[in-house]
Enzyme design. Structure first.
Site, PDB file in Angstrom:
ATOM      1  N   SER A 228      37.255  46.850 -26.077  1.00 41.31           N
ATOM      2  CA  SER A 228      36.094  47.349 -25.318  1.00 41.31           C
ATOM      3  C   SER A 228      34.931  47.684 -26.247  1.00 41.31           C
ATOM      4  O   SER A 228      35.148  48.134 -27.383  1.00 41.31           O
ATOM      5  CB  SER A 228      36.486  48.613 -24.557  1.00 41.31           C
ATOM      6  OG  SER A 228      35.348  49.185 -23.937  1.00 41.31           O
TER       7      SER A 228
ATOM      8  N   ASP B  72      56.057  48.452 -15.050  1.00 39.94           N
ATOM      9  CA  ASP B  72      55.208  49.511 -15.606  1.00 39.94           C
ATOM     10  C   ASP B  72      55.199  49.398 -17.128  1.00 39.94           C
ATOM     11  O   ASP B  72      56.210  49.628 -17.779  1.00 39.94           O
ATOM     12  CB  ASP B  72      55.759  50.867 -15.161  1.00 39.94           C
ATOM     13  CG  ASP B  72      54.940  52.024 -15.710  1.00 39.94           C
ATOM     14  OD1 ASP B  72      53.895  51.786 -16.355  1.00 39.94           O
ATOM     15  OD2 ASP B  72      55.362  53.181 -15.491  1.00 39.94           O
TER      16      ASP B  72
ATOM     17  N   ASN C 125      45.969  42.566 -21.292  1.00 37.68           N
ATOM     18  CA  ASN C 125      44.813  42.933 -20.467  1.00 37.68           C
ATOM     19  C   ASN C 125      45.040  44.221 -19.670  1.00 37.68           C
ATOM     20  O   ASN C 125      44.093  44.949 -19.393  1.00 37.68           O
ATOM     21  CB  ASN C 125      44.508  41.763 -19.518  1.00 37.68           C
ATOM     22  CG  ASN C 125      43.511  42.134 -18.448  1.00 37.68           C
ATOM     23  OD1 ASN C 125      42.311  42.151 -18.685  1.00 37.68           O
ATOM     24  ND2 ASN C 125      44.012  42.448 -17.252  1.00 37.68           N
TER      25      ASN C 125
ATOM     26  N   TYR D 138      40.139  56.681 -23.789  1.00 41.96           N
ATOM     27  CA  TYR D 138      40.017  55.242 -23.535  1.00 41.96           C
ATOM     28  C   TYR D 138      39.417  54.542 -24.762  1.00 41.96           C
ATOM     29  O   TYR D 138      39.960  53.546 -25.254  1.00 41.96           O
ATOM     30  CB  TYR D 138      39.146  55.014 -22.295  1.00 41.96           C
ATOM     31  CG  TYR D 138      38.883  53.567 -21.993  1.00 41.96           C
ATOM     32  CD1 TYR D 138      39.865  52.760 -21.422  1.00 41.96           C
ATOM     33  CD2 TYR D 138      37.647  52.990 -22.289  1.00 41.96           C
ATOM     34  CE1 TYR D 138      39.621  51.421 -21.151  1.00 41.96           C
ATOM     35  CE2 TYR D 138      37.397  51.659 -22.016  1.00 41.96           C
ATOM     36  CZ  TYR D 138      38.385  50.876 -21.443  1.00 41.96           C
ATOM     37  OH  TYR D 138      38.146  49.549 -21.173  1.00 41.96           O
TER      38      TYR D 138
ATOM     39  N   LYS E 238      41.278  51.738 -27.215  1.00 39.16           N
ATOM     40  CA  LYS E 238      40.747  50.385 -27.402  1.00 39.16           C
ATOM     41  C   LYS E 238      40.459  50.109 -28.880  1.00 39.16           C
ATOM     42  O   LYS E 238      40.692  49.006 -29.370  1.00 39.16           O
ATOM     43  CB  LYS E 238      39.498  50.179 -26.541  1.00 39.16           C
ATOM     44  CG  LYS E 238      39.805  50.168 -25.041  1.00 39.16           C
ATOM     45  CD  LYS E 238      40.750  49.030 -24.697  1.00 39.16           C
ATOM     46  CE  LYS E 238      41.047  48.944 -23.215  1.00 39.16           C
ATOM     47  NZ  LYS E 238      41.871  47.774 -22.869  1.00 39.16           N
TER      48      LYS E 238
ATOM     49  N   ILE F  52      39.602  41.209 -14.453  1.00 42.59           N
ATOM     50  CA  ILE F  52      39.531  40.271 -15.573  1.00 42.59           C
ATOM     51  C   ILE F  52      40.848  39.516 -15.731  1.00 42.59           C
ATOM     52  O   ILE F  52      40.857  38.311 -15.995  1.00 42.59           O
ATOM     53  CB  ILE F  52      39.161  41.032 -16.869  1.00 42.59           C
ATOM     54  CG1 ILE F  52      37.713  41.543 -16.762  1.00 42.59           C
ATOM     55  CG2 ILE F  52      39.336  40.146 -18.095  1.00 42.59           C
ATOM     56  CD1 ILE F  52      37.306  42.529 -17.857  1.00 42.59           C
TER      57      ILE F  52
HETATM   58  N1  LIG Z   1      35.705  45.871 -16.281  1.00 43.85           N
HETATM   59  C1  LIG Z   1      35.078  46.298 -17.369  1.00 43.85           C
HETATM   60  O1  LIG Z   1      33.902  46.701 -17.293  1.00 43.85           O
HETATM   61  C2  LIG Z   1      35.759  46.282 -18.711  1.00 43.85           C
HETATM   62  C3  LIG Z   1      34.980  46.507 -19.857  1.00 43.85           C
HETATM   63  C4  LIG Z   1      35.594  46.510 -21.104  1.00 43.85           C
HETATM   64  C5  LIG Z   1      36.951  46.293 -21.200  1.00 43.85           C
HETATM   65  N2  LIG Z   1      37.683  46.095 -20.074  1.00 43.85           N
HETATM   66  C6  LIG Z   1      39.124  45.899 -20.217  1.00 43.85           C
HETATM   67  O2  LIG Z   1      39.502  44.707 -19.573  1.00 43.85           O
HETATM   68  C7  LIG Z   1      40.783  44.855 -18.994  1.00 43.85           C
HETATM   69  C8  LIG Z   1      40.740  44.560 -17.503  1.00 43.85           C
HETATM   70  O3  LIG Z   1      39.738  45.354 -16.896  1.00 43.85           O
HETATM   71  P1  LIG Z   1      39.587  45.384 -15.292  1.00 43.85           P
HETATM   72  O4  LIG Z   1      38.307  46.046 -15.004  1.00 43.85           O
HETATM   73  O5  LIG Z   1      39.883  44.035 -14.756  1.00 43.85           O
HETATM   74  O6  LIG Z   1      40.777  46.413 -14.951  1.00 43.85           O
HETATM   75  P2  LIG Z   1      41.410  46.844 -13.542  1.00 43.85           P
HETATM   76  O7  LIG Z   1      40.717  46.196 -12.408  1.00 43.85           O
HETATM   77  O8  LIG Z   1      41.486  48.334 -13.586  1.00 43.85           O
HETATM   78  O9  LIG Z   1      42.885  46.227 -13.621  1.00 43.85           O
HETATM   79  C9  LIG Z   1      43.818  46.839 -14.471  1.00 43.85           C
HETATM   80  C10 LIG Z   1      45.103  46.040 -14.442  1.00 43.85           C
HETATM   81  O10 LIG Z   1      46.049  46.735 -15.289  1.00 43.85           O
HETATM   82  C11 LIG Z   1      47.244  46.927 -14.549  1.00 43.85           C
HETATM   83  N3  LIG Z   1      47.864  48.193 -14.948  1.00 43.85           N
HETATM   84  C12 LIG Z   1      47.294  49.427 -14.986  1.00 43.85           C
HETATM   85  N4  LIG Z   1      48.210  50.345 -15.359  1.00 43.85           N
HETATM   86  C13 LIG Z   1      49.395  49.688 -15.545  1.00 43.85           C
HETATM   87  C14 LIG Z   1      50.698  50.079 -15.918  1.00 43.85           C
HETATM   88  N5  LIG Z   1      51.027  51.376 -16.164  1.00 43.85           N
HETATM   89  N6  LIG Z   1      51.645  49.119 -16.016  1.00 43.85           N
HETATM   90  C15 LIG Z   1      51.348  47.832 -15.753  1.00 43.85           C
HETATM   91  N7  LIG Z   1      50.135  47.388 -15.395  1.00 43.85           N
HETATM   92  C16 LIG Z   1      49.163  48.306 -15.280  1.00 43.85           C
HETATM   93  C17 LIG Z   1      46.833  46.967 -13.083  1.00 43.85           C
HETATM   94  O11 LIG Z   1      47.952  46.573 -12.296  1.00 43.85           O
HETATM   95  P3  LIG Z   1      48.203  47.079 -10.766  1.00 43.85           P
HETATM   96  O12 LIG Z   1      46.851  47.165 -10.114  1.00 43.85           O
HETATM   97  O13 LIG Z   1      49.071  46.019 -10.197  1.00 43.85           O
HETATM   98  O14 LIG Z   1      48.885  48.390 -10.862  1.00 43.85           O
HETATM   99  C18 LIG Z   1      45.703  45.935 -13.058  1.00 43.85           C
HETATM  100  O15 LIG Z   1      46.227  44.630 -12.900  1.00 43.85           O
HETATM  101  C19 LIG Z   1      41.241  46.268 -19.331  1.00 43.85           C
HETATM  102  O16 LIG Z   1      41.985  46.244 -20.536  1.00 43.85           O
HETATM  103  C20 LIG Z   1      39.939  46.994 -19.540  1.00 43.85           C
HETATM  104  O17 LIG Z   1      40.095  48.114 -20.381  1.00 43.85           O
HETATM  105  C21 LIG Z   1      37.116  46.078 -18.827  1.00 43.85           C
END
Ligand SMILES: NC(=O)c1ccc[n+]([C@@H]2O[C@H](COP(=O)([O-])OP(=O)(O)OC[C@H]3O[C@@H](n4cnc5c(N)ncnc54)[C@H](OP(=O)(O)O)[C@@H]3O)[C@@H](O)[C@H]2O)c1
Length: 252
Positions: A145, A57, A84, A158, A162, A13
Site C-alpha cells: 500500500s 481464515d 491480496n 494497517y 503493509k 482487487i
Molecule cells: N482498495 C484500495 O484502495 C487499496 C489500496 C491499497 C492497497 N489495497 C490492498 O489491496 C488488497 C485488496 O483490497 P480490496 O479493497 O479489494 O479489499 P476488500 O474489498 O476489503 O477485500 C478483502 C479480501 O480479503 C479477504 N479477507 C479479509 N480478512 C480475511 C481473513 N481473516 N481470512 C481470509 N480472507 C480474508 C476478504 O474475504 P471475505 O470477504 O470472503 O471475508 C476479501 O476477499 C488488500 O490487501 C488491500 O490492503 C487496497
C-alpha cells in the site's frame, strides 16, 4: 497456462486479479474468507475452466495451511501466488492514537497483524516450499500500500503491516531467486473497490480524487493489469520491486 492462488478474491482487487489471470488462460484458486457467495460470483465470472474455490481464515495458521493444501490439490500445482487478502481500513477498525481506547488499539493491531502480515507470511512459506519442490520456478506478488510510505493517521497498524509485507517480500526475493521464483509487491493508492465506495462520495471523494493530477482514483483492473505483468514470464527481473500504483499522488 499457469496455476494461481489469489487470496481474498471474493471481491475488489482480488476478484479483478483472478479475472485477469483467467483471461490469459491461467487456472485460478479463488480464495475467500467469509463470503462464499461473493467468491462463487467471482468463480462464475472467470473465463475458461478448471478453476477452484478455496475458503479459509488466514488469521489462523491452520486456516492458511488448509487453504494452501486445498488450492494445490484442486489445481495440481501452484505456480503463482497473490497475497491480496487483508483486513483493510474501515471506520469500524480506526485506531487514531489520540482518540482510541487501549482495548480498540490492541484489537486493530492484532487483527491486522494476524491477517495482513502473519497470514501472508504463512501462505507464502507454504506455497514457496511447494514451488521449490515442483522445480518449475514461480511468481509471488504481495498487495502492499501507498500507506506504507505515506503513513495512515487513522490506521497506523494497517500502514505498518503493509510496510512489513513489502519488506518481507524483499527478503523472500533474495532467498527464492535461486529457485527461479520472483517476489514483487505493488503499493496502490486509493482504488475504487466496493469497500471504498462510501469514501468516494461527495466532497470527501473530490478531495481524494484531487490527490492525483489525473483527478481520479485507480481501478481494480489497473491493479490487476500490473499484477498480471509482474507474474508473467518476462517480468522475473522485477523481483524485489515495490511498484507504486498511485496515479502520481505520492512520490517517495
Ligand atoms: N482498495 C484500495 O484502495 C487499496 C489500496 C491499497 C492497497 N489495497 C490492498 O489491496 C488488497 C485488496 O483490497 P480490496 O479493497 O479489494 O479489499 P476488500 O474489498 O476489503 O477485500 C478483502 C479480501 O480479503 C479477504 N479477507 C479479509 N480478512 C480475511 C481473513 N481473516 N481470512 C481470509 N480472507 C480474508 C476478504 O474475504 P471475505 O470477504 O470472503 O471475508 C476479501 O476477499 C488488500 O490487501 C488491500 O490492503 C487496497
Amino acid at each position: 497456462m499457469a496455476t494461481a492462488l489469489v487470496t481474498g478474491a471474493s471481491r475488489g482487487i482480488g476478484r479483478a486479479v483472478a479475472q485477469a489471470f483467467a483471461r490469459r488462460g491461467d487456472r485460478v484458486a479463488v480464495h475467500f474468507g467469509r463470503d462464499r457467495d461473493a467468491a462463487e460470483r467471482t468463480l462464475a465470472s472467470l473465463d475458461g475452466d478448471g478453476h477452484a474455490l478455496v475458503g479459509g481464515d488466514l488469521g489462523d495458521p491452520a486456516g492458511a495451511q488448509a487453504v494452501v493444501d486445498a488450492a494445490a490439490e484442486a489445481l495440481g500445482s501452484i505456480g503463482i501466488l497473490v497475497n491480496n487478502a487483508a483486513v483493510a481500513p474501515s471506520a469500524a477498525n480506526a485506531h487514531r492514537v489520540d482518540g482510541v481506547s487501549f482495548e480498540d488499539w490492541q484489537r486493530a493491531w492484532a487483527d491486522m497483524v494476524a491477517v495482513n502480515l502473519l497470514g501472508s507470511s504463512n501462505v507464502t512459506m507454504l506455497v514457496a516450499q511447494r514451488m521449490i519442490a515442483q522445480g518449475e520456478g514461480g511468481a509471488i506478488v504481495n498487495l502492499g500500500s501507498r500507506g506504507a510510505f505515506r503513513g495512515e493517521r487513522d490506521h497506523p497498524a494497517y500502514a505498518a503491516t503493509k510496510a512489513g509485507l513489502q519488506a518481507f517480500g524483499q527478503s523472500m526475493a533474495l532467498v527464492l531467486a535461486p529457485y527461479g521464483i520472483s517476489v514483487a509487491s505493488v503499493a496502490p493508492g486509493m482504488i475504487a473497490t466496493e469497500r471504498q465506495a462510501s469514501k468516494l462520495e461527495g466532497v470527501g471523494g473530490d478531495d481524494i480524487r484531487g490527490q492525483s493530477p489525473f483527478d481520479r482514483v485507480g481501478t481494480p483492473e489497473e491493479v490487476a493489469d500490473a499484477v498480471a505483468y509482474l507474474t508473467s514470464p518476462g517480468a522475473v527481473w522485477t523481483s524485489g520491486a515495490v511498484l507504486d500504483l498511485n496515479g502520481a499522488s505520492y512520490f517517495r
